[in-house]
Design a protein around this motif. Structure first.
Motif, PDB file in Angstrom:
ATOM      1  N   ALA A 285      -8.277  99.359  70.542  1.00  0.00           N
ATOM      2  CA  ALA A 285      -9.387  99.941  71.296  1.00  0.00           C
ATOM      3  C   ALA A 285     -10.742  99.668  70.642  1.00  0.00           C
ATOM      4  O   ALA A 285     -11.778  99.697  71.312  1.00  0.00           O
ATOM      5  CB  ALA A 285      -9.184 101.452  71.439  1.00  0.00           C
ATOM      6  N   SER A 286     -10.741  99.401  69.336  1.00  0.00           N
ATOM      7  CA  SER A 286     -12.008  99.289  68.610  1.00  0.00           C
ATOM      8  C   SER A 286     -12.720  97.959  68.821  1.00  0.00           C
ATOM      9  O   SER A 286     -13.940  97.914  68.916  1.00  0.00           O
ATOM     10  CB  SER A 286     -11.764  99.485  67.116  1.00  0.00           C
ATOM     11  N   GLY A 287     -11.935  96.858  68.871  1.00  0.00           N
ATOM     12  CA  GLY A 287     -12.555  95.540  68.972  1.00  0.00           C
ATOM     13  C   GLY A 287     -13.265  95.112  67.708  1.00  0.00           C
ATOM     14  O   GLY A 287     -14.020  94.134  67.721  1.00  0.00           O
ATOM     15  N   ARG A 288     -13.022  95.802  66.602  1.00  0.00           N
ATOM     16  CA  ARG A 288     -13.692  95.461  65.338  1.00  0.00           C
ATOM     17  C   ARG A 288     -12.762  94.607  64.479  1.00  0.00           C
ATOM     18  O   ARG A 288     -11.650  94.998  64.159  1.00  0.00           O
ATOM     19  CB  ARG A 288     -14.087  96.724  64.582  1.00  0.00           C
ATOM     20  N   LEU A 289     -13.241  93.457  64.100  1.00  0.00           N
ATOM     21  CA  LEU A 289     -12.431  92.506  63.349  1.00  0.00           C
ATOM     22  C   LEU A 289     -11.933  93.105  62.041  1.00  0.00           C
ATOM     23  O   LEU A 289     -10.779  92.881  61.645  1.00  0.00           O
ATOM     24  CB  LEU A 289     -13.229  91.232  63.073  1.00  0.00           C
ATOM     25  N   VAL A 290     -12.766  93.882  61.371  1.00  0.00           N
ATOM     26  CA  VAL A 290     -12.361  94.435  60.082  1.00  0.00           C
ATOM     27  C   VAL A 290     -11.159  95.366  60.229  1.00  0.00           C
ATOM     28  O   VAL A 290     -10.279  95.408  59.366  1.00  0.00           O
ATOM     29  CB  VAL A 290     -13.547  95.172  59.407  1.00  0.00           C
ATOM     30  N   ARG A 291     -11.079  96.068  61.363  1.00  0.00           N
ATOM     31  CA  ARG A 291      -9.943  96.959  61.583  1.00  0.00           C
ATOM     32  C   ARG A 291      -8.691  96.162  61.922  1.00  0.00           C
ATOM     33  O   ARG A 291      -7.583  96.526  61.529  1.00  0.00           O
ATOM     34  CB  ARG A 291     -10.258  97.956  62.698  1.00  0.00           C
ATOM     35  N   TYR A 292      -8.842  95.064  62.643  1.00  0.00           N
ATOM     36  CA  TYR A 292      -7.706  94.187  62.940  1.00  0.00           C
ATOM     37  C   TYR A 292      -7.105  93.636  61.651  1.00  0.00           C
ATOM     38  O   TYR A 292      -5.887  93.659  61.445  1.00  0.00           O
ATOM     39  CB  TYR A 292      -8.149  93.032  63.838  1.00  0.00           C
ATOM     40  N   ILE A 293      -7.965  93.121  60.804  1.00  0.00           N
ATOM     41  CA  ILE A 293      -7.489  92.544  59.544  1.00  0.00           C
ATOM     42  C   ILE A 293      -6.865  93.615  58.666  1.00  0.00           C
ATOM     43  O   ILE A 293      -5.842  93.400  58.011  1.00  0.00           O
ATOM     44  CB  ILE A 293      -8.642  91.827  58.822  1.00  0.00           C
TER      45      ILE A 293
END
Length: 328
Positions: A285-293
């Motif tokens: 839901a965030s779309g933030r790369l740092v959270r994906y990684i």
């Protein structure tokens, strides 16, 4: 047959397996499938079938089969309605879950070897009935005329949940499961539209910490033909090509749908599964790369596919979603 096997067969009335079969215009292959079903050894089989709106002689073939095996073959309550594959099998499962200790999925166009169900039930009876358990195996790939094409890919050892969110190891026509699994699935909603019945069962068993028996043997002739809804291939390159063509958007959409569906049953899920699902839900839901990684680093050993190339593609798709502006 060994002494232990003889004892197992002697108790076959306690090893009843309800075979769940959804058919649609299957008259070309259905007679061979039904014959192989009747030839199953060492178990007490029953057949519960659904017709998904056939316009050929499939229903008559099933009625003729029922007349040869009175009391063992019956149609589901929704037979004749066009439900689609997953919903049809889930409807059959809900009917069977109240009386059968074991259930098996069947496809209309395959041929079973005589000890297919026996091997599955023998594995499943090795654990307590209170725990969810599922058996699956490899397949002998054949063409329309049952000529040998090869074996399906190896079923490699896998890590615990969330591996099942990224890959389905359990090909439906090989799947056999116990009553605890059936009761769990009967309680849950139908699988998302993106998810077939076999993946949903495999996913749910893993999510609740159940046991999966992955047999490297093969006891089913799995036809490959133009009308297969889902086929397989022993070729790694062909599998990779299919995965690449599906692309990241379809994968992410399916992933989101499965996460949301599982969270509808959060009271049944153990803490590690819930933690992972909520983390994944927040990441998507965030779309933030740092959270994906960060999620990939935390779940590196379990959020993967069966080989390094497919895992790298998975990670690329997962991260690519962080850059996508399209709402899935």
């Amino acid at each position: 047959m060994s002494e232990g096997e003889s004892a197992f067969v002697g108790n076959k009335a306690q090893r009843r397996v309800t075979i769940l079969l959804s058919v649609f215009n299957g008259q070309a292959f259905l007679p061979q499938m039904l014959f192989s079903l009747a030839e199953q050894k060492g178990v007490e089989w029953q057949l519960l079938w659904h017709d998904d709106g056939s316009s050929d002689q499939s229903v008559q073939l099933l009625k003729d089969f029922a007349s040869r095996y009175p009391g063992r073959v019956s149609s589901g309550q929704s037979s004749g309605q066009k439900l689609g594959i997953a919903r049809a099998y889930m409807a059959l499962l809900r009917e069977a879950s109240v009386y059968s200790p074991f259930m098996a999925f069947a496809d209309q166009d395959d041929v079973w070897l005589p000890f297919k169900l026996y091997k599955a039930v023998q594995a499943l009876t090795s654990i307590t009935h209170e725990k969810c358990a599922l058996y699956c195996s490899r397949q002998i790939l054949v063409d329309t005329s049952l000529n040998y094409l090869g074996l399906s890919p190896e079923i490699k050892k896998y890590a615990p949940f969330p591996f099942a969110l990224t890959h389905n190891m359990a090909t439906g026509c090989t799947v056999v499961f116990n009553q605890s699994t059936a009761k769990l699935l009967a309680f849950l909603p139908n699988p998302p539209e993106e998810t077939f019945h076999d993946w949903w069962v495999f996913l749910c068993v893993n999510a609740v910490g159940g046991i999966v028996f992955a047999d490297e043997g093969a006891d089913i002739l799995y036809r490959q033909h133009a009308r297969n809804v889902v086929g397989t291939t022993p070729s790694f390159l062909k599998r990779a090509s299919r995965a690449f063509k599906r692309g990241p958007q379809k994968f992410i959409k399916t992933l989101k749908a499965n996460v949301e569906a599982l969270l509808q049953a959060e009271d049944l899920l153990p803490a590690p599964t819930l933690s992972c699902l909520y983390d994944l839900q927040a990441v998507l839901a965030s779309g933030r790369l740092v959270r994906y990684i960060g999620f990939l680093r935390a779940h590196f050993s379990t959020f993967r596919r069966q080989n390094i190339v497919e895992t790298l593609v998975l990670y690329l798709w997962f991260i690519a979603n962080a850059f996508s502006r399209q709402k899935l």
